[in-house]
Motif scaffolding. Structure first.
Motif, PDB file in Angstrom:
ATOM      1  N   TRP A 112       0.832  -1.199   0.000  1.00 58.35           N
ATOM      2  CA  TRP A 112       0.000   0.000   0.000  1.00 58.35           C
ATOM      3  C   TRP A 112       0.869   1.252   0.000  1.00 58.35           C
ATOM      4  CZ3 TRP A 112      -4.303   1.393  -1.705  1.00 58.35           C
ATOM      5  CH2 TRP A 112      -4.991   2.507  -1.218  1.00 58.35           C
ATOM      6  N   ALA A 118      -0.938   2.259   7.814  1.00 59.00           N
ATOM      7  CA  ALA A 118      -2.007   3.231   7.536  1.00 59.00           C
ATOM      8  C   ALA A 118      -3.262   2.530   7.040  1.00 59.00           C
ATOM      9  CB  ALA A 118      -1.534   4.254   6.502  1.00 59.00           C
ATOM     10  N   LEU A 119      -3.092   1.546   6.150  1.00 61.95           N
ATOM     11  CA  LEU A 119      -4.260   0.825   5.640  1.00 61.95           C
ATOM     12  C   LEU A 119      -4.890  -0.011   6.741  1.00 61.95           C
ATOM     13  CD1 LEU A 119      -6.121   0.085   3.328  1.00 61.95           C
ATOM     14  CD2 LEU A 119      -4.490  -1.678   2.635  1.00 61.95           C
ATOM     15  N   GLU A 120      -4.079  -0.679   7.544  1.00 63.68           N
ATOM     16  CA  GLU A 120      -4.620  -1.500   8.630  1.00 63.68           C
ATOM     17  C   GLU A 120      -5.360  -0.642   9.650  1.00 63.68           C
ATOM     18  OE1 GLU A 120      -1.185  -3.608  10.022  1.00 63.68           O
ATOM     19  OE2 GLU A 120      -1.550  -5.304   8.663  1.00 63.68           O
ATOM     20  N   ALA A 121      -4.850   0.561   9.917  1.00 63.84           N
ATOM     21  CA  ALA A 121      -5.529   1.463  10.855  1.00 63.84           C
ATOM     22  C   ALA A 121      -6.870   1.913  10.286  1.00 63.84           C
ATOM     23  CB  ALA A 121      -4.644   2.675  11.152  1.00 63.84           C
ATOM     24  N   SER A 122      -6.916   2.175   8.987  1.00 63.59           N
ATOM     25  CA  SER A 122      -8.172   2.574   8.342  1.00 63.59           C
ATOM     26  C   SER A 122      -9.205   1.452   8.438  1.00 63.59           C
ATOM     27  CB  SER A 122      -7.909   2.928   6.882  1.00 63.59           C
ATOM     28  OG  SER A 122      -9.103   3.207   6.192  1.00 63.59           O
ATOM     29  N   ILE A 123      -8.766   0.226   8.213  1.00 68.29           N
ATOM     30  CA  ILE A 123      -9.664  -0.930   8.296  1.00 68.29           C
ATOM     31  C   ILE A 123     -10.163  -1.115   9.725  1.00 68.29           C
ATOM     32  CG2 ILE A 123      -9.741  -3.452   8.103  1.00 68.29           C
ATOM     33  CD1 ILE A 123      -7.697  -3.119   5.753  1.00 68.29           C
ATOM     34  N   GLY A 125     -10.449   1.070  12.018  1.00 70.24           N
ATOM     35  CA  GLY A 125     -11.340   2.170  12.386  1.00 70.24           C
ATOM     36  C   GLY A 125     -12.695   2.102  11.710  1.00 70.24           C
ATOM     37  N   ASN A 126     -12.853   1.175  10.793  1.00 75.55           N
ATOM     38  CA  ASN A 126     -14.130   1.032  10.074  1.00 75.55           C
ATOM     39  C   ASN A 126     -14.731  -0.352  10.317  1.00 75.55           C
ATOM     40  OD1 ASN A 126     -16.031   2.352   8.241  1.00 75.55           O
ATOM     41  ND2 ASN A 126     -15.429   0.798   6.740  1.00 75.55           N
ATOM     42  N   TRP A 130     -12.694  -1.975   4.674  1.00 73.32           N
ATOM     43  CA  TRP A 130     -12.109  -0.830   3.985  1.00 73.32           C
ATOM     44  C   TRP A 130     -13.245  -0.004   3.416  1.00 73.32           C
ATOM     45  CZ3 TRP A 130      -8.710  -1.112  -1.040  1.00 73.32           C
ATOM     46  CH2 TRP A 130      -7.939   0.051  -1.146  1.00 73.32           C
ATOM     47  N   ASP A 137     -13.024  11.404  -4.817  1.00 70.63           N
ATOM     48  CA  ASP A 137     -11.836  10.566  -4.995  1.00 70.63           C
ATOM     49  C   ASP A 137     -11.631  10.145  -6.451  1.00 70.63           C
ATOM     50  OD1 ASP A 137     -11.093  10.390  -2.208  1.00 70.63           O
ATOM     51  OD2 ASP A 137     -12.832   9.072  -1.934  1.00 70.63           O
TER      52      ASP A 137
END
Length: 234
Positions: A112, A118-123, A125-126, A130, A137
């Motif tokens: 990524w 960063a991607l794992e944190a986004s996942i 947090g949701n 994803w 965008d």
């Protein structure tokens, strides 16, 4: 003629290919758009990356398809690349549409652009998914407002485990007959892993499209023409 198995990228289901399928069928091919587990009409299904690989293999085996061209867009290049080696001599070619490719032991998140963390944190947090993109965008990707609305309206949260689980390959990907389609509005050059295969494998070819990352929406006729050519020349 060929049997195309069409796999959409992150967030999307089989309807992403609605404007490509008729073009392929008119040219005499079979066309089988797939919705991966956990997405679109298959939301709520427990899934991981290897479930997605199995979804693709099952589509081929359930319909007893031969002369198969597997097509993977974006994220789905990773499960498509793994499925390609698992269907054996049923495979005619694999086509990666501006996609990631599987690297043994590595995941989508590994490569990524903003870093795996960063991607794992986004996942996380949701709620383990994803989150889909929003309309802004898609700016600069060669899409009309109507096309953007179709993508956004057809998107569902993407199961995070499919992005963090590692790929499993039994043989070098460069041994597979492959076409890589690079969409130039999303960057001039393929990523490093793809570039190495294009440079080092006689079985891989590069095709460029002057459009953005979602050519099945922005240029479906041209994409279908390229897919048809890849099958005829296999």
């Amino acid at each position: 003629m060929a049997e195309f198995v069409l796999v959409p990228g992150a967030w999307l289901g089989s309807r992403a290919w609605d404007e490509v399928v008729p073009q392929l069928r008119t040219a005499g091919h079979g066309a089988h758009p797939v919705t991966l587990s956990g997405l679109a009409e298959k939301q709520g299904v427990q899934t991981g990356q290897q479930t997605h690989v199995r979804d693709i293999v099952d589509e081929v085996e359930r319909h007893d398809l031969h002369d198969v061209v597997l097509v993977g867009h974006s994220y789905s290049g990773i499960p498509v690349g793994q499925a390609a080696e698992r269907i054996g001599d049923r495979l005619a070619r694999v086509v990666f549409v501006d996609s990631e490719i599987p690297v043994d032991g590595e995941s989508f998140a590994s490569g990524w652009w903003a870093g795996r963390e960063a991607l794992e944190a986004s996942i996380a947090g949701n709620g383990g998914f994803w989150a889909p993109l929003t309309a802004p965008d898609f700016d600069g990707q060669g899409l009309t407002d109507e096309q953007i609305a179709r993508i956004v309206g057809g998107s569902t949260p993407h199961p995070g485990t499919t992005l963090t689980e590692p790929a499993v390959l039994a043989r070098p990907l460069g041994e597979l007959p492959a076409t890589y389609i690079k969409c130039l509005l999303d960057g001039d050059e393929p990523n490093g892993d793809v570039a190495k295969l294009l440079a080092g494998s006689e079985h891989w070819e590069l095709v460029e499209m002057d459009t953005g990352h979602w050519p099945m929406f922005s240029q479906p006729r041209e994409l279908a023409r390229i897919l048809h050519r890849s099958a005829v020349e296999s």
